[in-house]
Enzyme design. Structure first.
Site, PDB file in Angstrom:
ATOM      1  N   SER A 123      28.024  40.791  45.106  1.00 27.25           N
ATOM      2  CA  SER A 123      27.447  39.626  44.440  1.00 27.25           C
ATOM      3  C   SER A 123      25.929  39.742  44.380  1.00 27.25           C
ATOM      4  O   SER A 123      25.301  40.314  45.285  1.00 27.25           O
ATOM      5  CB  SER A 123      27.828  38.383  45.242  1.00 27.25           C
ATOM      6  N   TYR A 148      28.667  33.390  53.605  1.00 23.86           N
ATOM      7  CA  TYR A 148      29.315  34.096  52.490  1.00 23.86           C
ATOM      8  C   TYR A 148      28.439  35.276  52.041  1.00 23.86           C
ATOM      9  O   TYR A 148      28.907  36.414  51.938  1.00 23.86           O
ATOM     10  CB  TYR A 148      29.561  33.140  51.307  1.00 23.86           C
ATOM     11  N   LYS A 152      29.009  39.523  52.314  1.00 17.74           N
ATOM     12  CA  LYS A 152      28.955  40.504  51.218  1.00 17.74           C
ATOM     13  C   LYS A 152      27.993  41.639  51.584  1.00 17.74           C
ATOM     14  O   LYS A 152      28.286  42.810  51.361  1.00 17.74           O
ATOM     15  CB  LYS A 152      28.508  39.833  49.913  1.00 17.74           C
TER      16      LYS A 152
HETATM   17  P1  NAD Z   1      39.368  34.017  43.735  1.00 17.14           P
HETATM   18  O1  NAD Z   1      39.409  33.151  44.932  1.00 17.14           O
HETATM   19  O2  NAD Z   1      39.890  33.479  42.457  1.00 17.14           O
HETATM   20  O3  NAD Z   1      40.136  35.392  44.032  1.00 17.14           O
HETATM   21  C1  NAD Z   1      40.171  35.984  45.306  1.00 17.14           C
HETATM   22  C2  NAD Z   1      41.625  36.312  45.603  1.00 17.14           C
HETATM   23  O4  NAD Z   1      41.694  36.914  46.907  1.00 17.14           O
HETATM   24  C3  NAD Z   1      42.517  35.087  45.631  1.00 17.14           C
HETATM   25  O5  NAD Z   1      43.628  35.294  44.799  1.00 17.14           O
HETATM   26  C4  NAD Z   1      42.935  34.943  47.084  1.00 17.14           C
HETATM   27  O6  NAD Z   1      44.226  34.416  47.225  1.00 17.14           O
HETATM   28  C5  NAD Z   1      42.830  36.378  47.556  1.00 17.14           C
HETATM   29  N1  NAD Z   1      42.592  36.531  49.003  1.00 17.14           N
HETATM   30  C6  NAD Z   1      41.676  35.887  49.776  1.00 17.14           C
HETATM   31  N2  NAD Z   1      41.766  36.302  51.030  1.00 17.14           N
HETATM   32  C7  NAD Z   1      42.717  37.265  51.068  1.00 17.14           C
HETATM   33  C8  NAD Z   1      43.258  38.075  52.092  1.00 17.14           C
HETATM   34  N3  NAD Z   1      42.832  37.984  53.357  1.00 17.14           N
HETATM   35  N4  NAD Z   1      44.233  38.947  51.782  1.00 17.14           N
HETATM   36  C9  NAD Z   1      44.685  39.047  50.508  1.00 17.14           C
HETATM   37  N5  NAD Z   1      44.222  38.290  49.502  1.00 17.14           N
HETATM   38  C10 NAD Z   1      43.251  37.411  49.773  1.00 17.14           C
HETATM   39  O7  NAD Z   1      37.863  34.511  43.559  1.00 17.14           O
HETATM   40  P2  NAD Z   1      37.201  35.357  42.386  1.00 17.14           P
HETATM   41  O8  NAD Z   1      36.208  34.498  41.700  1.00 17.14           O
HETATM   42  O9  NAD Z   1      38.248  36.045  41.601  1.00 17.14           O
HETATM   43  O10 NAD Z   1      36.365  36.403  43.248  1.00 17.14           O
HETATM   44  C11 NAD Z   1      36.835  37.729  43.483  1.00 17.14           C
HETATM   45  C12 NAD Z   1      35.810  38.460  44.330  1.00 17.14           C
HETATM   46  O11 NAD Z   1      34.556  38.482  43.638  1.00 17.14           O
HETATM   47  C13 NAD Z   1      35.544  37.786  45.675  1.00 17.14           C
HETATM   48  O12 NAD Z   1      35.372  38.799  46.655  1.00 17.14           O
HETATM   49  C14 NAD Z   1      34.231  37.060  45.455  1.00 17.14           C
HETATM   50  O13 NAD Z   1      33.505  36.906  46.629  1.00 17.14           O
HETATM   51  C15 NAD Z   1      33.525  37.992  44.470  1.00 17.14           C
HETATM   52  N6  NAD Z   1      32.512  37.314  43.655  1.00 17.14           N
HETATM   53  C16 NAD Z   1      32.876  36.226  42.890  1.00 17.14           C
HETATM   54  C17 NAD Z   1      31.898  35.565  42.144  1.00 17.14           C
HETATM   55  C18 NAD Z   1      32.255  34.355  41.322  1.00 17.14           C
HETATM   56  O14 NAD Z   1      31.353  33.625  40.919  1.00 17.14           O
HETATM   57  N7  NAD Z   1      33.540  34.107  41.032  1.00 17.14           N
HETATM   58  C19 NAD Z   1      30.565  36.010  42.146  1.00 17.14           C
HETATM   59  C20 NAD Z   1      30.237  37.125  42.919  1.00 17.14           C
HETATM   60  C21 NAD Z   1      31.230  37.781  43.669  1.00 17.14           C
HETATM   61  N1  UFG Z   2      24.653  23.430  39.449  1.00 18.47           N
HETATM   62  C1  UFG Z   2      24.486  22.104  39.108  1.00 18.47           C
HETATM   63  N2  UFG Z   2      25.533  21.263  39.301  1.00 18.47           N
HETATM   64  C2  UFG Z   2      26.731  21.648  39.822  1.00 18.47           C
HETATM   65  C3  UFG Z   2      26.885  23.015  40.171  1.00 18.47           C
HETATM   66  C4  UFG Z   2      25.826  23.874  39.979  1.00 18.47           C
HETATM   67  O1  UFG Z   2      23.423  21.702  38.655  1.00 18.47           O
HETATM   68  O2  UFG Z   2      27.630  20.816  39.987  1.00 18.47           O
HETATM   69  C5  UFG Z   2      23.546  24.375  39.198  1.00 18.47           C
HETATM   70  C6  UFG Z   2      23.052  25.087  40.433  1.00 18.47           C
HETATM   71  O3  UFG Z   2      22.071  24.315  41.090  1.00 18.47           O
HETATM   72  C7  UFG Z   2      22.523  26.391  39.841  1.00 18.47           C
HETATM   73  C8  UFG Z   2      23.466  26.652  38.656  1.00 18.47           C
HETATM   74  O4  UFG Z   2      24.053  25.393  38.341  1.00 18.47           O
HETATM   75  O5  UFG Z   2      21.233  26.208  39.339  1.00 18.47           O
HETATM   76  C9  UFG Z   2      24.562  27.651  38.974  1.00 18.47           C
HETATM   77  O6  UFG Z   2      25.237  27.243  40.158  1.00 18.47           O
HETATM   78  P1  UFG Z   2      26.648  27.880  40.592  1.00 18.47           P
HETATM   79  O7  UFG Z   2      27.085  27.177  41.824  1.00 18.47           O
HETATM   80  O8  UFG Z   2      27.594  27.903  39.431  1.00 18.47           O
HETATM   81  O9  UFG Z   2      26.287  29.414  40.884  1.00 18.47           O
HETATM   82  P2  UFG Z   2      25.270  30.057  41.920  1.00 18.47           P
HETATM   83  O10 UFG Z   2      24.304  30.872  41.122  1.00 18.47           O
HETATM   84  O11 UFG Z   2      24.720  29.066  42.853  1.00 18.47           O
HETATM   85  O12 UFG Z   2      26.212  31.028  42.766  1.00 18.47           O
HETATM   86  C10 UFG Z   2      27.216  31.829  42.151  1.00 18.47           C
HETATM   87  C11 UFG Z   2      28.350  32.010  43.147  1.00 18.47           C
HETATM   88  C12 UFG Z   2      27.898  32.841  44.299  1.00 18.47           C
HETATM   89  C13 UFG Z   2      27.343  34.139  43.797  1.00 18.47           C
HETATM   90  C14 UFG Z   2      26.227  33.897  42.817  1.00 18.47           C
HETATM   91  C15 UFG Z   2      25.815  35.222  42.233  1.00 18.47           C
HETATM   92  O13 UFG Z   2      28.782  30.747  43.633  1.00 18.47           O
HETATM   93  O14 UFG Z   2      29.009  33.128  45.110  1.00 18.47           O
HETATM   94  O15 UFG Z   2      26.691  33.066  41.750  1.00 18.47           O
HETATM   95  O16 UFG Z   2      24.689  35.082  41.453  1.00 18.47           O
HETATM   96  F1  UFG Z   2      26.853  34.831  44.852  1.00 18.47           F
END
Ligand code: NAD
Ligand code: UFG
Length: 341
Positions: A123, A148, A152
């Site tokens: 991330s 979190y 990572k």
């Molecule tokens: P998500 O929660 O939709 O998917 C994660 C999946 O992992 C889920 O299906 C959950 O059931 C499974 N899981 C969790 N713990 C587990 C375990 N111990 N064993 C097996 N399965 C398990 O989340 P996502 O948005 O698809 O994110 C996927 C990955 O990308 C995560 O590692 C997250 O940290 C990373 N990531 C997501 C974002 C975002 O904004 N969505 C941003 C940066 C990084």
């Molecule tokens: N925001 C609002 N209202 C809300 C939610 C968010 O104003 O209800 C704003 C936040 O303050 C920020 C922007 O919208 O300025 C984006 O916020 P998000 O929570 O959607 O995303 P973040 O950038 O805070 O974080 C996300 C994931 C993290 C990841 C990161 C990577 O949640 O896990 O992107 O850039 F690490």
């Protein structure tokens, strides 16, 4: 065959779909703690082909050993993990156990089985509050402000050490910026099981009348309109980035780091306004205090991925929002049907 941990989740499901579409065999391992078995059905419907699915935990070493032995797996994409920042502050041990413990167990099992190609869902949070924008991969990793983010960074460091210890490893650390949107079919998308933390899932619940207004966290940032700026990218573009990353990893060794973002930032108010234009739905706003731990601005320099992976995000903010809304509308349609029954 490619093993996708967390492949029933939001990002992993889109990654699985892309590979199935290219004729690859896919095995999904997911404990369904934040997803549903229905995602596997949706992937199968869209791909016209069923992935193998095992419900289980990535921390279960015995299970991993069995899967790596029983299936012809030659690469792993590790998406499984917990991702809610606020929850990680309240339950740090669960986050370290799942995210760091999962990465550790997976690397151990892979080494034992002789599988050395790994793509990791990292991330942009690992950069912390980077002083220079756009952020490129040479920027120092920061000090994450929550468990979190730390999990990572710790996982990345474990993988770097593992790769230095044995030249057979080829590991890609994919630093995602802000994935949003859904599959254009409207059949696959993000399905939060509790109150959403992120901007778009929350906005979608406001648009569909489930919540009264969207809180805008701070309008006094040093940005064009005072609201936070992020690099939003379409989840389908992100999924394609995984395919390109593994193709590239097959021809190299060691650790490679790639930012997956568009290179363009949008403020909260710009996202809201684009959503209103795309859907015709007015979003009631409430301007509130800054959210603790948030940074003002964050967007990627995606040049390294463009040059080394031949990958570039191409989908517009409008298509991200239209696709997300189609998915949300379909979800609600399904709820209505169930309620009617
Ligand atoms: P998500 O929660 O939709 O998917 C994660 C999946 O992992 C889920 O299906 C959950 O059931 C499974 N899981 C969790 N713990 C587990 C375990 N111990 N064993 C097996 N399965 C398990 O989340 P996502 O948005 O698809 O994110 C996927 C990955 O990308 C995560 O590692 C997250 O940290 C990373 N990531 C997501 C974002 C975002 O904004 N969505 C941003 C940066 C990084
Ligand atoms: N925001 C609002 N209202 C809300 C939610 C968010 O104003 O209800 C704003 C936040 O303050 C920020 C922007 O919208 O300025 C984006 O916020 P998000 O929570 O959607 O995303 P973040 O950038 O805070 O974080 C996300 C994931 C993290 C990841 C990161 C990577 O949640 O896990 O992107 O850039 F690490």
């Amino acid at each position: 065959m490619i093993l996708i941990t967390g492949g029933a989740g939001y990002i992993g499901a889109h990654v699985a779909l892309e590979w199935l579409g290219q004729g690859e065999e896919v095995l999904i391992l997911d404990n369904l703690c934040n997803s549903q078995r229905a995602a596997i059905e949706r992937i199968s419907t869209l791909a016209g082909k069923r992935p193998e699915f095992i419900q289980g935990d990535v921390r279960n070493r015995r299970l991993l050993d069995t899967l790596l032995h029983d299936y012809p797996i030659d690469a792993v994409v590790h998406c499984a993990g917990l991702k809610a920042v606020g929850e990680s502050v309240r339950e740090p041990l669960r986050y370290f156990d799942t995210n760091v413990g999962g990465s550790l167990t997976l690397c151990q099992a892979m080494a034992q089985a002789g599988v050395f190609h790994l793509v990791f869902s990292s991330s942009a949070t690992v950069y912390g509050d980077c002083a220079t924008l756009p952020i490129n991969e040479a920027c120092a990793t920061g000090q994450p402000t929550n468990p979190y983010g730390m999990s990572k960074l710790m996982s990345e460091n474990i993988m770097k050490s593992v790769a230095s210890s044995d030249p057979r490893w080829s590991i890609g650390l994919l630093r995602y910026f802000n994935p949003i949107g859904a599959h254009p079919s409207g059949l696959l998308g993000e399905a939060p099981t509790s109150t959403p933390n992120n901007l778009l899932p929350y906005l979608l619940e406001v648009a569909s009348g489930q919540r009264p207004h969207l809180s805008v966290f701070g309008n006094d940032y040093p940005t064009l309109d005072g609201t936070g700026v992020r690099d939003y990218l379409h989840v389908v573009d992100l999924a394609l980035g995984h395919v390109c990353a593994l193709d590239t990893l097959r021809g190299r060794r060691g650790v490679s780091i790639w930012n997956l973002g568009t290179g363009r930032g949008y403020s909260v108010l710009e996202v809201v306004s684009a959503f209103e234009q795309v859907t015709g739905i007015k979003i009631p706003l409430s301007i509130e205090a800054r959210r603790p731990g948030d940074i003002a601005r964050c967007w990627a320099n995606p040049q390294k991925a463009i040059e080394e992976l031949g990958w570039q995000a191409s989908r517009s903010l409008q298509s991200m929002l239209a696709d997300a809304w189609r998915w949300q509308s379909n979800q609600l349609g399904q709820v209505d049907v169930r309620q009617a029954n």
